[in-house]
Scaffold this motif. Structure first.
Motif, PDB file in Angstrom:
ATOM      1  N   ASP A  59     -52.348  14.848 -30.636  1.00 23.56           N
ATOM      2  CA  ASP A  59     -51.761  13.567 -31.055  1.00 23.56           C
ATOM      3  C   ASP A  59     -50.911  12.853 -29.987  1.00 23.56           C
ATOM      4  N   THR A  60     -51.478  12.674 -28.797  1.00 20.14           N
ATOM      5  CA  THR A  60     -50.775  11.820 -27.836  1.00 20.14           C
ATOM      6  C   THR A  60     -51.004  10.362 -28.249  1.00 20.14           C
ATOM      7  N   PRO A  61     -50.066   9.465 -27.925  1.00 22.07           N
ATOM      8  CA  PRO A  61     -50.255   8.053 -28.288  1.00 22.07           C
ATOM      9  C   PRO A  61     -51.563   7.479 -27.747  1.00 22.07           C
ATOM     10  N   GLU A  62     -51.943   7.885 -26.518  1.00 23.21           N
ATOM     11  CA  GLU A  62     -53.182   7.370 -25.915  1.00 23.21           C
ATOM     12  C   GLU A  62     -54.402   7.810 -26.725  1.00 23.21           C
ATOM     13  N   ASN A  63     -54.410   9.094 -27.103  1.00 20.19           N
ATOM     14  CA  ASN A  63     -55.533   9.602 -27.896  1.00 20.19           C
ATOM     15  C   ASN A  63     -55.637   8.877 -29.236  1.00 20.19           C
ATOM     16  N   ILE A  64     -54.494   8.723 -29.887  1.00 19.50           N
ATOM     17  CA  ILE A  64     -54.514   8.084 -31.214  1.00 19.50           C
ATOM     18  C   ILE A  64     -54.947   6.626 -31.088  1.00 19.50           C
ATOM     19  N   GLU A  65     -54.480   5.956 -30.047  1.00 20.30           N
ATOM     20  CA  GLU A  65     -54.865   4.548 -29.859  1.00 20.30           C
ATOM     21  C   GLU A  65     -56.385   4.429 -29.692  1.00 20.30           C
ATOM     22  N   MET A  66     -56.967   5.344 -28.903  1.00 20.00           N
ATOM     23  CA  MET A  66     -58.425   5.293 -28.697  1.00 20.00           C
ATOM     24  C   MET A  66     -59.180   5.655 -29.964  1.00 20.00           C
ATOM     25  N   GLY A  67     -58.718   6.692 -30.658  1.00 16.19           N
ATOM     26  CA  GLY A  67     -59.376   7.112 -31.896  1.00 16.19           C
ATOM     27  C   GLY A  67     -59.312   6.022 -32.956  1.00 16.19           C
ATOM     28  N   ALA A  68     -58.132   5.414 -33.085  1.00 16.65           N
ATOM     29  CA  ALA A  68     -57.965   4.352 -34.090  1.00 16.65           C
ATOM     30  C   ALA A  68     -58.816   3.136 -33.717  1.00 16.65           C
ATOM     31  N   ALA A  69     -58.906   2.829 -32.424  1.00 11.69           N
ATOM     32  CA  ALA A  69     -59.718   1.677 -31.992  1.00 11.69           C
ATOM     33  C   ALA A  69     -61.191   1.901 -32.345  1.00 11.69           C
ATOM     34  N   PHE A  70     -61.673   3.134 -32.136  1.00 11.21           N
ATOM     35  CA  PHE A  70     -63.062   3.447 -32.518  1.00 11.21           C
ATOM     36  C   PHE A  70     -63.245   3.234 -34.013  1.00 11.21           C
ATOM     37  N   TRP A  71     -62.264   3.695 -34.792  1.00  6.44           N
ATOM     38  CA  TRP A  71     -62.348   3.575 -36.254  1.00  6.44           C
ATOM     39  C   TRP A  71     -62.324   2.105 -36.689  1.00  6.44           C
ATOM     40  N   HIS A  72     -61.519   1.301 -36.032  1.00  5.70           N
ATOM     41  CA  HIS A  72     -61.463  -0.130 -36.371  1.00  5.70           C
ATOM     42  C   HIS A  72     -62.792  -0.814 -36.039  1.00  5.70           C
ATOM     43  N   MET A  73     -63.459  -0.338 -34.976  1.00  2.66           N
ATOM     44  CA  MET A  73     -64.769  -0.892 -34.635  1.00  2.66           C
ATOM     45  C   MET A  73     -65.769  -0.608 -35.769  1.00  2.66           C
ATOM     46  N   VAL A  74     -65.697   0.623 -36.310  1.00  2.33           N
ATOM     47  CA  VAL A  74     -66.571   1.001 -37.431  1.00  2.33           C
ATOM     48  C   VAL A  74     -66.291   0.088 -38.634  1.00  2.33           C
ATOM     49  N   ASP A  75     -65.031  -0.170 -38.854  1.00  2.82           N
ATOM     50  CA  ASP A  75     -64.566  -1.062 -39.925  1.00  2.82           C
ATOM     51  C   ASP A  75     -65.094  -2.493 -39.697  1.00  2.82           C
ATOM     52  N   LEU A  76     -64.947  -2.965 -38.482  1.00  2.00           N
ATOM     53  CA  LEU A  76     -65.362  -4.319 -38.104  1.00  2.00           C
ATOM     54  C   LEU A  76     -66.873  -4.508 -38.322  1.00  2.00           C
ATOM     55  N   VAL A  77     -67.646  -3.514 -37.902  1.00  2.75           N
ATOM     56  CA  VAL A  77     -69.106  -3.588 -38.072  1.00  2.75           C
ATOM     57  C   VAL A  77     -69.446  -3.679 -39.565  1.00  2.75           C
ATOM     58  N   TRP A  78     -68.748  -2.878 -40.384  1.00  2.00           N
ATOM     59  CA  TRP A  78     -69.058  -2.863 -41.818  1.00  2.00           C
ATOM     60  C   TRP A  78     -68.779  -4.222 -42.482  1.00  2.00           C
ATOM     61  N   VAL A  79     -67.672  -4.875 -42.117  1.00  2.00           N
ATOM     62  CA  VAL A  79     -67.359  -6.157 -42.780  1.00  2.00           C
ATOM     63  C   VAL A  79     -68.391  -7.238 -42.419  1.00  2.00           C
ATOM     64  N   LEU A  80     -69.150  -7.038 -41.340  1.00  2.64           N
ATOM     65  CA  LEU A  80     -70.230  -7.983 -41.007  1.00  2.64           C
ATOM     66  C   LEU A  80     -71.565  -7.527 -41.613  1.00  2.64           C
ATOM     67  N   LEU A  81     -71.755  -6.211 -41.658  1.00  6.40           N
ATOM     68  CA  LEU A  81     -73.000  -5.641 -42.194  1.00  6.40           C
ATOM     69  C   LEU A  81     -73.095  -5.840 -43.705  1.00  6.40           C
ATOM     70  N   PHE A  82     -71.999  -5.574 -44.387  1.00  6.23           N
ATOM     71  CA  PHE A  82     -71.992  -5.589 -45.848  1.00  6.23           C
ATOM     72  C   PHE A  82     -72.468  -6.921 -46.449  1.00  6.23           C
ATOM     73  N   PRO A  83     -71.914  -8.064 -46.046  1.00  7.58           N
ATOM     74  CA  PRO A  83     -72.373  -9.319 -46.675  1.00  7.58           C
ATOM     75  C   PRO A  83     -73.835  -9.643 -46.365  1.00  7.58           C
ATOM     76  N   VAL A  84     -74.271  -9.341 -45.144  1.00  4.87           N
ATOM     77  CA  VAL A  84     -75.644  -9.705 -44.764  1.00  4.87           C
ATOM     78  C   VAL A  84     -76.660  -8.842 -45.524  1.00  4.87           C
ATOM     79  N   ILE A  85     -76.422  -7.536 -45.592  1.00  2.00           N
ATOM     80  CA  ILE A  85     -77.382  -6.636 -46.242  1.00  2.00           C
ATOM     81  C   ILE A  85     -77.283  -6.699 -47.775  1.00  2.00           C
ATOM     82  N   TYR A  86     -76.051  -6.761 -48.292  1.00  2.00           N
ATOM     83  CA  TYR A  86     -75.861  -6.598 -49.739  1.00  2.00           C
ATOM     84  C   TYR A  86     -75.674  -7.910 -50.506  1.00  2.00           C
TER      85      TYR A  86
END
Lengths: 185, 89
Positions: free
Chosen positions: A155-182
């Motif tokens: 749990d270094t700040p750098e690691n958490i920042e990178m991990g959280a950024a990856f997770w937000h990207m997954v989130d971002l993709v879903w909010v665009l995918l969901f309306p188009v597909i569903y």
């Protein structure tokens, strides 16, 4: 653009530059997938609408709430870590990962329901892209859950920042995918 | 104190926008003009994406990058809208 300006621009970017390269690459891949999906729909809008009516919008909408909340917890985890509250930060990251698992359980139930109805990737071009795009996204969710657990452990700040950024990207993709597909009938 | 107020507001707005998307999609099912409702659904998705970029990914503190991402995302959503509306023209 001068070298100084370029330098300032790069310094302005939050987090690691390589993480942003990954985020932009992933957005381009999913973006291209959505463009091809809607381009194919032009030749058969009625068939796409009929196929889409077989999907469970409620489950997918619930998954949107789950991912958005999970992203919030991951962002809170980083804030807590920066405030030297490591225990609380770890809990927030583990909770974010747990919500990612809930997302996957709902997604698996959706796939199982489609399989029970005899719907496969070759039932209609809609379903080929449905499985391709949501399946590829689900693979990112699995990776994201593992990354969140990893950065909760290391749990270094750098690691958490990178991990959280990856997770937000997954989130971002879903909010665009969901309306188009569903939703776009 | 943890500076999470803007983050919490972002989360609340994201939840509200998601609820609004669900309402709009229900209206589509009930016979409202799919062209208008579809446009609203995409606009709501764009708003959510912008909030995630600004508040979750921290681009609120990087205005140049935020402008670039927002412009690209807006153009992308306009492309999706054009492809969505094309069969109904």
């Amino acid at each position: 653009m001068t070298e100084q300006t370029s330098q300032n621009l790069l310094e302005e970017l939050p987090g690691d530059l390589m993480m942003w390269v990954l985020i932009i690459s992933e957005l381009l891949i999913f973006g291209a997938g959505l463009v091809v999906f809607l381009s194919l729909r032009i030749s058969d809008p009625a068939g796409f609408a009929e196929a889409q009516s077989q999907l469970h919008r409620t489950g997918a909408a619930l998954n949107t709430i789950i991912l958005i909340t999970s992203g919030y917890l991951a962002a809170i985890g980083l804030r807590l870590n920066l405030a030297a509250q490591r225990g609380a930060a770890r809990l927030a990251l583990i909770a974010a990962a747990a919500l990612g698992v809930v997302f996957l359980i709902i997604k698996l139930a959706e796939y199982a329901d489609k399989a029970a109805q005899g719907i496969t990737y070759d039932t209609h071009p809609f379903f080929m892209f449905y499985y391709l795009l949501t399946g590829f996204h689900a693979a990112h969710v699995i990776a994201g859950v593992l990354v969140l657990l990893l950065v909760a452990w290391r749990d270094t700040p750098e690691n958490i920042e990178m991990g959280a950024a990856f997770w937000h990207m997954v989130d971002l993709v879903w909010v665009l995918l969901f309306p188009v597909i569903y939703l776009l009938a | 104190m943890i500076k999470s107020d803007a983050l919490t507001r972002a989360w609340v707005v994201l939840i509200a926008l998601s609820g609004l998307s669900a309402v709009v999609s229900t209206m589509m099912d009930r016979g409202f003009d799919t062209r208008i409702m579809g446009s609203v659904v995409l606009a709501l998705a764009l708003m959510k994406a912008r909030i995630i970029l600004s508040r979750y990914l921290g681009l609120a503190d990087a205005p140049s990058w935020r402008r670039g991402f927002n412009l690209t995302l807006t153009l992308f959503c306009l492309l999706l809208l054009g492809l969505y509306l094309f069969p109904q023209l």
